[in-house]
Enzyme design. Structure first.
Site, PDB file in Angstrom:
ATOM      1  N   HIS A  69       0.794  -1.235   0.000  1.00 30.24           N
ATOM      2  CA  HIS A  69       0.000   0.000   0.000  1.00 30.24           C
ATOM      3  C   HIS A  69       0.821   1.277   0.000  1.00 30.24           C
ATOM      4  O   HIS A  69       0.244   2.362   0.119  1.00 30.24           O
ATOM      5  CB  HIS A  69      -0.912   0.054   1.228  1.00 30.24           C
ATOM      6  CG  HIS A  69      -1.996  -0.960   1.224  1.00 30.24           C
ATOM      7  ND1 HIS A  69      -3.228  -0.741   0.652  1.00 30.24           N
ATOM      8  CD2 HIS A  69      -2.035  -2.206   1.721  1.00 30.24           C
ATOM      9  CE1 HIS A  69      -3.979  -1.813   0.813  1.00 30.24           C
ATOM     10  NE2 HIS A  69      -3.278  -2.721   1.463  1.00 30.24           N
ATOM     11  N   THR A  82      -8.466   6.606  -2.126  1.00 31.21           N
ATOM     12  CA  THR A  82      -9.827   6.086  -2.294  1.00 31.21           C
ATOM     13  C   THR A  82     -10.822   7.222  -2.087  1.00 31.21           C
ATOM     14  O   THR A  82     -11.914   7.204  -2.642  1.00 31.21           O
ATOM     15  CB  THR A  82     -10.119   4.945  -1.297  1.00 31.21           C
ATOM     16  OG1 THR A  82      -9.631   5.327  -0.010  1.00 31.21           O
ATOM     17  CG2 THR A  82      -9.449   3.659  -1.725  1.00 31.21           C
ATOM     18  N   LYS A 103     -14.422   8.459  -4.052  1.00 34.85           N
ATOM     19  CA  LYS A 103     -15.694   8.805  -3.401  1.00 34.85           C
ATOM     20  C   LYS A 103     -16.189  10.168  -3.888  1.00 34.85           C
ATOM     21  O   LYS A 103     -17.382  10.361  -4.131  1.00 34.85           O
ATOM     22  CB  LYS A 103     -15.521   8.826  -1.878  1.00 34.85           C
ATOM     23  CG  LYS A 103     -15.208   7.446  -1.294  1.00 34.85           C
ATOM     24  CD  LYS A 103     -14.702   7.523   0.154  1.00 34.85           C
ATOM     25  CE  LYS A 103     -14.018   6.209   0.519  1.00 34.85           C
ATOM     26  NZ  LYS A 103     -13.206   6.300   1.751  1.00 34.85           N
ATOM     27  N   LYS A 159       1.045  14.537   0.942  1.00 27.95           N
ATOM     28  CA  LYS A 159      -0.318  14.838   0.482  1.00 27.95           C
ATOM     29  C   LYS A 159      -0.502  16.346   0.243  1.00 27.95           C
ATOM     30  O   LYS A 159      -1.486  16.770  -0.337  1.00 27.95           O
ATOM     31  CB  LYS A 159      -1.340  14.330   1.489  1.00 27.95           C
ATOM     32  CG  LYS A 159      -1.336  12.803   1.630  1.00 27.95           C
ATOM     33  CD  LYS A 159      -2.360  12.335   2.654  1.00 27.95           C
ATOM     34  CE  LYS A 159      -2.272  10.860   3.001  1.00 27.95           C
ATOM     35  NZ  LYS A 159      -2.941   9.978   2.030  1.00 27.95           N
ATOM     36  N   LYS A 203      -8.096  13.973   4.496  1.00 24.27           N
ATOM     37  CA  LYS A 203      -7.232  12.791   4.506  1.00 24.27           C
ATOM     38  C   LYS A 203      -6.250  12.974   5.644  1.00 24.27           C
ATOM     39  O   LYS A 203      -6.212  14.037   6.268  1.00 24.27           O
ATOM     40  CB  LYS A 203      -6.502  12.632   3.170  1.00 24.27           C
ATOM     41  CG  LYS A 203      -5.890  13.935   2.650  1.00 24.27           C
ATOM     42  CD  LYS A 203      -5.288  13.794   1.259  1.00 24.27           C
ATOM     43  CE  LYS A 203      -6.257  13.881   0.117  1.00 24.27           C
ATOM     44  NZ  LYS A 203      -6.422  12.670  -0.651  1.00 24.27           N
ATOM     45  N   ARG A 204      -5.416  11.955   5.920  1.00 24.71           N
ATOM     46  CA  ARG A 204      -4.377  12.144   6.922  1.00 24.71           C
ATOM     47  C   ARG A 204      -3.491  13.317   6.515  1.00 24.71           C
ATOM     48  O   ARG A 204      -3.312  13.584   5.322  1.00 24.71           O
ATOM     49  CB  ARG A 204      -3.545  10.863   7.052  1.00 24.71           C
ATOM     50  CG  ARG A 204      -4.257   9.757   7.801  1.00 24.71           C
ATOM     51  CD  ARG A 204      -4.655  10.169   9.186  1.00 24.71           C
ATOM     52  NE  ARG A 204      -3.499  10.234  10.052  1.00 24.71           N
ATOM     53  CZ  ARG A 204      -3.208   9.344  10.994  1.00 24.71           C
ATOM     54  NH1 ARG A 204      -4.007   8.314  11.208  1.00 24.71           N
ATOM     55  NH2 ARG A 204      -2.139   9.484  11.754  1.00 24.71           N
TER      56      ARG A 204
HETATM   57  C1  NBG Z   1      -2.587   3.791   1.862  1.00 26.11           C
HETATM   58  C2  NBG Z   1      -2.169   4.666   0.689  1.00 26.11           C
HETATM   59  C3  NBG Z   1      -3.364   5.120  -0.105  1.00 26.11           C
HETATM   60  C4  NBG Z   1      -4.200   3.922  -0.496  1.00 26.11           C
HETATM   61  C5  NBG Z   1      -4.556   3.103   0.737  1.00 26.11           C
HETATM   62  C6  NBG Z   1      -5.336   1.863   0.414  1.00 26.11           C
HETATM   63  C7  NBG Z   1      -1.239   3.129   3.772  1.00 26.11           C
HETATM   64  C8  NBG Z   1       0.022   2.492   4.257  1.00 26.11           C
HETATM   65  N1  NBG Z   1      -1.397   3.240   2.473  1.00 26.11           N
HETATM   66  O1  NBG Z   1      -2.950   5.802  -1.256  1.00 26.11           O
HETATM   67  O2  NBG Z   1      -1.447   5.778   1.181  1.00 26.11           O
HETATM   68  O3  NBG Z   1      -5.384   4.323  -1.141  1.00 26.11           O
HETATM   69  O4  NBG Z   1      -3.373   2.698   1.399  1.00 26.11           O
HETATM   70  O5  NBG Z   1      -4.682   1.085  -0.525  1.00 26.11           O
HETATM   71  O6  NBG Z   1      -2.067   3.509   4.575  1.00 26.11           O
END
Ligand code: NBG
Length: 806
Positions: free
Chosen positions: A360, A646, A650, A544, A538-539
């Site tokens: 991920h 994701t 949305k 980001k 988002k975080r």
């Molecule tokens: C996150 C990515 C996102 C991705 C999500 C689900 C982690 C380690 N990774 O870009 O930063 O959409 O995983 O795949 O949280």
């Protein structure tokens, strides 16, 4: 052309339908017998619990039925191992999947209660940090909707992701306590327990020095129309000895509770980092704890069905959600060799045939590595097995890649070598996985890396969170899209119909008004619902680039102040998200956004055209209010860094336009919705790598942009932190000297593209077409499609639903 067809009728949805009177009776029964309350003194909590338990009763039948069918068919089950499941609330989810939402509304109204109020009383189950955990929750939903026999396995944290508060604009973390109230959906399984050992010595066999018990708690996960239900099984840690009576009798009360406290620590709290790993002993214990419990459970189930161990991979498909459960390889081998007498080499092969791994992130700091000493102390038997896995790998491939290197155990390499399939989460990311982090292993095992682009569940992320748009879509094309999202394409012919577009924008407007009201309830500033709602949620992370967004906001504020009489498109900038408690720069960015918000919102010259808001404690439930109300979706990461995203899906699904870089799934979103319906800017992933080689690239970029120079000077001069002018010197210096995420380099293009957005927004007709096309063309981003991909390419398993009847 705009002809309403389909109707919104829930009652036909499912054969578990219940009449409002019967639901009322059941609610009352639960109020009395489960909650022990008389109707005259029932609290909101009592009502919410009673409704939840009444609905839960209706889930049990489809759940049993699904379990029975899985045993009958004797096929393969999918086991999704994940450290995180970011579920959010479940009440409305269950009501909707049962087709009982209007019944529930009616039943509650009969008691003088408002359904929405009751639904919003449920605390979010926040057992995850961000995208990775939310993806796991969407996958559970899709596995059930598709009728694929599956278990989710994870940890039942007592404290999920921390609550975020702001004090003078600074993030403060407070422990979250979702279990302070009884969780409505869970069934405890006191009979399902496993021993989990740590430390000790390996002689003839492993003698752990310490043992804890893993206790199971099951939550049924119901799919669309209640046709299928799988199980989410979460483990909590208990001591083997509940209370040390010996210590107590000697007068040592504290000593008596120590064993319990130590054991419970393992499932006490979710690590609040999303991408940077702490490398702490407790984290390693958490990972082994839930992985071992899950594998023991899987092997027990497999044996109980009487199969030969040789056929394990015909019945068991285990998906590792990132490297957190990567110890599954050695643990499964340990169970096979030490407990079931399988020979080592054979066990390695058997385990690999069962295991697959999803990567991920490419961020190097997120690739888990454990200090060899710590690892050897905690899991001595597993270290031996890893040495054998490494030797096996090297002898088969002649590879120079090692799992144990520089006094570290590398979990990415371990997961890769022990998996028969490795996947990335967007097309771009999967290519970068091949070219960067796992370039050598990709050569050793050609074809092992594949792509499965992420998706989101349309049940939560359109049907449930956006009633106005859901109703319009149902009127226009019927409701077949809910579990077949590509049907949204059938909206496309309606985009040339002025009436449809008006209705589409009216739905958006209703959502914006709902958000404006919600903000007012939270004590936020009043906002103009006709302004452009520009959202980044988002975080908080440097890659980001929330920082670039707030810098652009300041530049735009300067423009309006310089020319207050020009016509400016009114904008509401909305931020949401948490920073890892130890991530200093991310916390400075939060502080800066809040400081800017204070100054900008108080400016009488600009306040009717620009506002900045940052509601604290962003979570799944807040996303459900913000996303349907967004006009513009900010997906502005440094290209090559966001694995997929994701949230981006949305927003597009709910008719927001994206301003974004060519990163993660943005690439695929742009391809599908059409480049003319997407605001692209910024360096590509390749250009990013090249730019980093240019000497002093950040200073050059700043010097070439008078706007950016001005903004950075304003921040450095303390314009936004008058009482503490030096507050952001470090942050500004960072941008000049080490702008690793290229905020300065992409700023100009981002700024210019934002002005194109301003212009586009005032052309209402064109904007509404673009927005509607985003919805119509986002059907591919359903997690149902993603799960079908995993089922076909990785798990080799299929649906047990009767496709004809349902
Ligand atoms: C996150 C990515 C996102 C991705 C999500 C689900 C982690 C380690 N990774 O870009 O930063 O959409 O995983 O795949 O949280």
């Amino acid at each position: 052309m705009h002809r309403p067809i389909g109707i919104e009728s829930e009652k036909k949805l499912t054969n578990t339908a219940i009449a409002p009177e019967d639901l009322q009776k059941s609610i009352l029964r639960h109020l009395e017998t489960s909650l022990g309350k008389d109707i005259v003194n029932a609290s909101l909590y009592d009502w919410r619990m009673s409704l939840s338990l009444a609905l839960r009763d209706l889930v049990v039948d489809p759940w049993f039925e699904s379990t029975r069918k899985s045993y009958e068919v004797a096929g393969k089950r999918v086991y999704y191992l994940s450290m995180e499941f970011l579920i959010g609330r479940l009440l409305q989810d269950v009501a909707i999947n049962l087709g009982a939402e209007s019944t529930a509304r009616e039943a509650l109204a009969g008691f003088g209660l408002d359904y929405e109020t009751v639904v919003h009383d449920e605390p979010d189950a926040a057992l995850g940090n961000g995208g990775l955990g939310r993806l796991a929750a969407c996958f559970l939903d899709s596995l059930s909707t598709l009728g694929i026999p599956a278990y989710g396995y994870g940890i039942r944290y007592e404290h999920g992701l921390f609550e975020q508060h702001f004090e003078d604009g600074r993030q403060i973390e407070v422990a979250e306590g979702w279990l302070a109230q009884r969780p409505a959906w869970e069934f405890d399984r006191p009979e399902v327990k496993y021993k989990i050992g740590f430390g000790g010595h390996v002689g003839d066999k492993w003698e752990p020095a310490e043992t804890v018990i893993a206790d199971a708690h099951d939550t049924p996960v119901l799919g669309w129309k209640g046709r299928w239900a799988n199980t989410l099984r979460l483990w909590s840690a208990k001591p083997t000895v509940l209370f040390d009576l010996g210590s107590f009798n000697r007068g040592d009360l504290v000593g008596a509770v120590v064993p319990e406290a130590l054991a419970r620590a393992i499932s006490r709290v979710l690590y609040p980092d999303d991408t940077t790993e702490a490398g702490k002993e407790l984290r390693l214990k958490q990972e082994y704890f839930f992985t071992s419990a899950s594998l023991q459970d899987i092997v027990r189930r497999f044996k109980s069905e009487g199969y030969e161990i040789e056929t394990l991979a015909d019945h068991v498909a285990i998906q590792l959600n990132d490297t957190h459960p990567a110890i599954a390889g050695p643990e499964l081998i340990r169970l096979l060799v030490d407990e079931h007498g399988v020979e080592m080499e054979r066990a390695i092969g058997l385990a690999r045939n069962c295991l697959a791994y999803t990567n991920h992130t490419l961020l190097p700091e997120a690739l888990e590595r454990w200090d060899l000493g710590l690892f050897a102390r905690t899991l001595p038997r597993h270290l031996q097995i890893i040495e054998m896995i490494e030797a096996d790998h090297r002898s088969r491939t002649g590879s120079h890649i090692r799992i144990i290197e520089n006094h570290n155990v590398k979990m990415g390499e371990l997961a890769f070598i022990m998996a028969h399939s490795v996947n990335g989460v967007s097309a771009l990311h999967s290519e970068l996985v091949k070219k960067t982090v796992f370039a050598d292993l990709n050569r050793d095992y050609p074809g092992r890396i594949i792509n499965q682009t992420n998706g989101v569940t349309p049940r939560r992320w359109l049907y449930t969170c956006n009633p106005p748009l859901r109703k319009l879509i149902n009127r226009t094309i019927g409701d077949g899209w809910v579990d077949d999202l590509e049907q949204l394409q059938r909206l496309e012919p309606h985009v040339s119909d002025a009436g449809f577009l008006e209705d589409f924008m009216a739905a958006k407007q209703a959502n914006k008004e709902r958000l404006a009201n919600w903000l007012a309830e939270q004590g936020g500033p009043s906002v103009d619902p006709s302004a452009m709602f520009d959202v980044q949620i988002k975080r908080i992370h440097e890659y980001k680039r929330q920082l670039m967004n707030i810098l652009e906001t300041i530049a735009h504020w300067n423009d309006i102040r310089d020319n207050p009489n020009s016509s400016w498109t009114p904008r509401l900038k909305i931020f949401g998200g948490k920073a890892a408690p130890g991530y200093v720069v991310a916390k400075e960015i939060i502080h800066l956004i809040n400081d800017v918000s204070k100054v900008v919102n108080a400016d009488p010259v600009t306040s009717d055209r620009l506002k900045v808001i940052y509601p604290p404690n962003y979570n799944v439930s807040m996303a459900e209010i913000l996303i349907p109300a967004a006009d513009l979706s900010e997906q502005i990461s440094t290209a090559g860094k966001e694995a997929s995203g994701t949230g981006n899906m949305k927003f597009a699904l709910n008719g927001a336009l994206t301003i974004g870089t060519l990163d993660g799934a943005n690439v695929e979103i742009r391809e599908r919705v059409g480049p003319e319906n997407f605001f692209l800017f910024g360096l590509t992933a390749e250009e990013v790598v090249e730019r980093r080689n240019v000497h002093d690239y950040a200073r050059a970029a700043i010097a070439s942009s008078p706007r950016l120079t001005r903004v950075l000077n304003q921040i450095a001069d303390g314009l936004f932190s008058p009482g503490d002018p030096g507050r952001y010197h470090g942050l500004v210096r960072l941008l000049h000297e080490h702008d690793y995420f290229l905020v300065t380099c992409d700023f100009k293009d981002y700024y210019a593209t934002q002005r194109n957005v301003d212009q586009a927004f005032v052309d209402r007709k064109r904007w509404s077409e673009m927005a509607a096309l985003n919805t119509a063309r986002s059907g591919w981003f359903s997690s149902d499609r993603t799960i079908e991909g995993y089922a076909k390419d990785i798990w080799k398993t299929s649906s047990l639903l009767d496709k004809t009847g349902g």
